[in-house]
Design an enzyme around this catalytic site. Structure first.
Site, mmCIF file in Angstrom:
data_model
loop_
_atom_site.group_PDB
_atom_site.id
_atom_site.type_symbol
_atom_site.label_atom_id
_atom_site.label_comp_id
_atom_site.label_asym_id
_atom_site.label_seq_id
_atom_site.Cartn_x
_atom_site.Cartn_y
_atom_site.Cartn_z
ATOM 1 N N GLY A 17 -25.664 22.515 -12.844
ATOM 2 C CA GLY A 17 -24.773 23.476 -12.201
ATOM 3 C C GLY A 17 -23.348 23.434 -12.701
ATOM 4 O O GLY A 17 -22.470 24.062 -12.110
ATOM 5 N N ALA B 215 -21.117 27.177 -21.632
ATOM 6 C CA ALA B 215 -20.191 26.520 -22.573
ATOM 7 C C ALA B 215 -20.795 26.521 -23.972
ATOM 8 O O ALA B 215 -20.102 26.776 -24.962
ATOM 9 C CB ALA B 215 -19.909 25.096 -22.108
ATOM 10 N N ASP C 250 -20.047 32.010 -15.298
ATOM 11 C CA ASP C 250 -19.963 30.747 -16.049
ATOM 12 C C ASP C 250 -19.295 30.976 -17.406
ATOM 13 O O ASP C 250 -18.440 30.209 -17.840
ATOM 14 C CB ASP C 250 -21.361 30.152 -16.273
ATOM 15 C CG ASP C 250 -22.029 29.706 -14.975
ATOM 16 O OD1 ASP C 250 -21.524 30.046 -13.895
ATOM 17 O OD2 ASP C 250 -23.066 29.022 -15.054
HETATM 18 C C1 MEV Z 1 -24.707 29.686 -11.768
HETATM 19 O O1 MEV Z 1 -23.706 28.802 -12.220
HETATM 20 C C2 MEV Z 1 -24.116 30.693 -10.836
HETATM 21 C C3 MEV Z 1 -25.127 31.690 -10.262
HETATM 22 O O2 MEV Z 1 -24.382 32.543 -9.383
HETATM 23 C C4 MEV Z 1 -25.792 32.498 -11.353
HETATM 24 C C5 MEV Z 1 -24.837 33.475 -12.042
HETATM 25 O O3 MEV Z 1 -23.823 33.860 -11.453
HETATM 26 O O4 MEV Z 1 -25.162 33.861 -13.168
HETATM 27 C C6 MEV Z 1 -26.191 30.996 -9.442
#
Ligand code: MEV
Length: 307
Positions: A96, A102, A143
């Site tokens: 996570g 990255a 991300d």
């Molecule tokens: C993953 O780091 C975050 C989520 O919201 C998926 C996304 O936004 O692509 C779970």
């Protein structure tokens, strides 16, 4: 396009989502912070056609060859030009903290540099978002945005995607606690998408409530109300749990952090394993030490806007 003769390299950092994961895929905003640790990609010319790929730091993945091929194509590098692509990470993978995004941002930047081009941050973010789909299906882009721009950001997936820098009234830290179990972001996101599509009358208000927490958290950050921010984080965890993306292990870590006096705690990222973030009430090192004494692996991250 002529490739540069020497090696080139690029680094992109991971991220922690402060609030709003999952709901961001469904049109709600999220607050995210870039991490210094992440992924470095080094590209070196080699004789002969094609690409030789070497990945360390847990980043070896069967989908890597496709991502590198697509990044090469996006950078306009002809197939007959031989390249060695070395990928190294200093961030835990599949927990996570944004290692895939990255990787995609560092790949795009390094291959653009190898082609002799200078890509704008917006181009890098757009191309990295395409690449991230190879790993995660339908990422929101949060991300990749954190990996491209860094700092503490407000993000909305759009379209078009939008982000801006948040300026906390008071600098603050979060303690990242690793659960020790990995997850598959694409599967967790797809699972919630299916449940939300099957019962929109149930899920839509919950996802909307997460959005309301994110908006309130922004005011708390900009107003320096860290006690309130902590409460909002813990509420966000409760709603993520209600959406079925937490685990007993993550819930137990949240409880441990609260028992150790954290202002708030929640899972961060896709859930289903991975990591928790906790907002310390006092010194971050004290909370980190207390969590370590309970057997948790953790580290503190200082959050400040991009300078
Ligand atoms: C993953 O780091 C975050 C989520 O919201 C998926 C996304 O936004 O692509 C779970």
């Amino acid at each position: 396009m002529e490739a540069t003769p020497g090696p080139v390299s690029a680094h992109a950092g991971g991220k922690v989502i402060l609030l709003g994961e999952h709901a961001v895929v469904h049109g709600e905003p999220a607050i995210v912070a870039g991490l210094p640790a992440g992924v470095t990609v080094r590209v070196t010319p080699r004789p002969g056609p094609g690409t030789e790929i070497a990945a360390t730091g847990g980043l070896d993945d069967p989908r890597l060859a496709r991502a590198v091929a697509e990044a090469r194509a996006l950078a306009g590098i002809e197939a007959e030009r031989g390249l060695a692509v070395e990928i190294a990470g200093d961030l835990p993978v599949a927990v996570g903290l944004g290692s895939s995004a990255a990787l995609c941002v560092a790949l795009v930047r390094a291959l653009e540099a190898a082609s002799g081009r200078v890509a704008s941050d917006d181009d890098v973010a757009r191309n990295a978002h395409r690449l991230e789909g190879i790993f995660h299906g339908t990422p929101s882009g949060v991300d990749g945005t954190a990996a491209t721009y860094g700092g503490l950001l407000w993000f909305e997936a759009g379209p078009p995607p939008r982000h801006h820098v948040l300026r906390p009234a008071r600098a603050f830290d979060v303690v990242v606690v690793l659960s020790g179990s990995r997850h598959e972001t694409g599967r967790t996101v797809a699972g919630l998408r299916e449940r939300a599509a099957a019962s929109p009358r149930v899920y839509r208000p919950v996802l909307g409530a997460i959005g309301a927490l994110v908006r309130a958290a922004r005011e708390a950050i900009e107003g320096g109300e860290l006690e309130l921010l902590g409460e909002l984080m813990t509420m966000n965890h409760g709603l993520l749990r209600a959406c079925g993306v937490s685990t007993a292990e993550l819930d137990a870590i949240v409880e441990d952090a609260l028992a150790e006096g954290a202002r708030g705690a929640k899972l961060t990222g896709a859930g289903g394993g991975g990591a928790v973030i906790a907002l310390p009430a006092g010194e971050p090192a004290a909370l980190a030490g207390a969590m370590q004494a309970r057997g948790h692996e953790c580290f503190a991250v200082a959050l400040a806007p991009r300078s």
